[in-house]
Design an enzyme around this catalytic site. Structure first.
Site, PDB file in Angstrom:
ATOM      1  CE  LYS A  26      26.887   8.935 -34.939  1.00  0.00           C
ATOM      2  NZ  LYS A  26      28.270   8.439 -35.011  1.00  0.00           N
ATOM      3  CD  GLU A  41      16.854  -2.410 -27.438  1.00  0.00           C
ATOM      4  OE1 GLU A  41      17.234  -2.806 -26.320  1.00  0.00           O
ATOM      5  OE2 GLU A  41      15.833  -2.839 -28.009  1.00  0.00           O
ATOM      6  CB  CYS A  92      24.269  -3.681 -23.737  1.00  0.00           C
ATOM      7  SG  CYS A  92      23.594  -4.841 -24.917  1.00  0.00           S
ATOM      8  CD  GLU A 118      26.842  -0.186 -19.555  1.00  0.00           C
ATOM      9  OE1 GLU A 118      26.725   1.014 -19.836  1.00  0.00           O
ATOM     10  OE2 GLU A 118      26.396  -1.094 -20.277  1.00  0.00           O
TER      11      GLU A 118
END
Ligand code: NAP
Length: 501
Positions: free
Chosen positions: A195, A271, A306, A404
């Protein structure tokens, strides 16, 4: 390694984009398929805010179909029982086909999530082709074990495929992050249901179609499209999915662990996010390179990375020189249409994400932290553009140092010695990327051993190739993608004990 050259003519990319066929349906059992209820969702390009295409929106029944097809393919053995070399050859043909369609894939990436086409071509597609080819070549070079245990017996420790692997991926690197997982899962003999992010389904749909042309049997690689909370949840909670591998935000990763626990306790490999420290010492072998790379590490992919070097830790003695250099680099970036090959810095992936990033910049300004570059306002042009921002004298415990942002927002912190640098670097809930710039080899090793991160770059940033693992610690997740270690999560160990008579 491919020696192909990118076409850098703007006219070429305009013409190619105009002639692209945009996938609208899902890739299930080797063919295009609409959602059972004909549901669709509009895909809006961050390039100018226009609707590109309406893409199928899968519900539970569609996910059931995809998983059942993948399970069927696994059980019949059309893929799982091929010899490793046969599977590897299909992957190598797939890599060749991607190479032949590289510009088309790069244009799709650029259209769907706004990545400058030059980066999509030179980095995203190169990485992906390299990974598929690498796992294809690895296929028949893997060994099982036969421990020397007792003289009256033979023990075999073999690795077996698991069945149906579900992969859920984000939009920031729509193809390469999927390729961190899919070729490894496939070469081990599994079937895969992917997906992709709702923002970026087109490139992987096209790549799935090319996979069938390369020889992946129907059902072995399925792509279902739709929203995370509906399609993603149905896949993550599906009882026939053996293992779930995910790249995305920490918040969604935490939800996936619940879905797995509430369904069939499938392993979930994560992750997740990051707030990576990039530490520059005065003895960096080439300070100009360290400065240029630090600017790149927060502006590449518009900071939507990331591993973005979003926390810059600078020794006090070089602070002014480094800050000045980075601001100059960032201010000089060529901001523009992602489909123009000259563009270095494109839009953020969506209007919602642009607004979130701008809100974080305004929050930083309101906190009284020094803003050395940028503003809390969008750029005055169509599309989801936010110019790079740099905050100076950031407090290690502040939101600017901890949260973040996932955009082109750099937080600069100052340190006086190695111990303080390591303490600031490890003062984070995340543990993904990190870098240190120094000519002192002992210091490089000391710091590498001390950093609580899955990746440490010394005198470089974001380097690597298919042979090395990629993964994080703490709230950045666990487990490794890429490399031979990347196969571990897609196989189960089996012990066979044979008594000799
Ligand atoms: P995200 O919101 O977590 O989405 C990632 C994927 O999860 C998308 O396909 C999304 O679908 C799906 N999803 C969302 N909610 C879900 C749910 N309830 N159940 C199942 N699936 C669900 O992340 P993103 O905004 O796309 O990406 C940015 C994040 O990814 C950042 O935190 C970044 O650090 C992280 N990231 C990590 C790595 C790494 O390797 N560690 C690499 C790249 C990015 P929709 O698109 O439909 O929402």
């Amino acid at each position: 390694m491919s020696t192909a050259q990118m076409n850098t003519s703007a006219e070429y990319w305009t013409e190619l984009t105009g002639s692209l066929r945009l996938p609208q349906q899902m890739w299930i059992d080797g063919q295009w398929r609409a959602a059972r209820n004909d549901g669709t969702s509009p895909l809006i390009t961050p390039r100018d805010g226009s609707v590109l295409v309406d893409v199928a929106a899968a519900h539970d029944a569609d996910v059931d179909d995809a998983v059942a097809g993948a399970a069927r393919a696994f059980e019949t053995g059309v893929w799982s029982k091929l010899s490793p070399r046969e599977r590897g050859d299909v992957l190598i043909r797939w890599a060749d086909l991607l190479e032949a369609h590289r510009s088309e894939i790069a244009a799709l990436i650029s259209l769907e999530m706004g990545k400058p086409v030059t980066h999509a071509w030179q980095i995203e597609t190169r990485t992906s082709i390299g990974l598929i080819r690498w796992y294809g070549e690895l296929a028949d070079k893997l060994m099982d074990e036969s421990p020397r245990s007792r003289t009256d017996s033979v023990a075999l420790v073999t690795r077996e495929p698991l069945g149906v692997i579900a992969a859920i991926t984000p939009w920031n690197f729509p193809v390469s992050l999927a390729c961190f997982k899919i070729p490894a899962a496939l070469v081990a003999g599994n079937s895969v249901v992917l997906k992709p992010a709702s923002q970026s389904p087109l490139s992987m749909l096209r790549i799935a179609e090319l996979g069938s042309r390369a020889g992946l049997p129907p059902g072995v690689f399925q792509v279902v499209t739709g929203s995370g909370p509906v399609t993603g949840k149905a896949l993550a909670a599906h009882p026939q999915v053996s293992t779930l591998t995910f790249t995305g935000s920490t918040a969604v990763g935490q939800q996936l662990l619940h879905y797995a626990g509430d369904s069939n306790v499938k392993p979930v490999w994560l992750e997740l996010g990051g707030k990576s420290p990039n530490i520059i010492f005065p003895d960096a072998p080439d300070l100009d390179e360290a400065i240029g790379t630090a600017a790149w590490a927060i502006s590449f992919n518009s900071g939507q990375m990331c591993t973005a070097g979003s926390r810059l830790l600078v020794h006090r003695s070089i602070h002014d020189q480094v800050l000045d250099g980075i601001v100059k680099h960032l201010a000089a970036l060529r901001i523009g249409d992602p489909l123009d090959p000259a563009t270095e810095f494109g839009p953020l992936a969506s209007a919602r994400h642009r607004d979130d990033v701008l809100a974080e910049i305004r929050r930083g300004i309101d906190s009284g932290t020094t803003l050395a570059l940028g503003s809390g306002e969008p750029l005055d042009r169509p599309g989801c553009f936010v110019a790079p921002a740099v905050f100076d004298d950031v407090e290690p415990d502040s939101r600017l140092a901890q949260h973040e942002i996932f955009g082109p927002v750099l937080s600069v912190l100052t340190f006086d010695d190695e111990t303080e640098a390591v303490a600031i670097a490890n003062n984070s809930d995340y543990g993904l990327g990190s870098a240190v710039w120094t000519a002192d080899i002992s210091r490089a090793h000391r710091i590498s051993r001390s950093l609580d991160a899955g990746l440490v770059w010394v005198n470089c940033y974001e380097e690597g190739d298919p042979s090395v693992p990629f993964g994080g610690r703490k709230l950045s997740g666990h487990g490794a993608d890429k490399s031979a270690h990347g196969l571990d999560k897609f196989t189960a160990l089996k012990t066979t004990w044979i008594k000799l008579t």
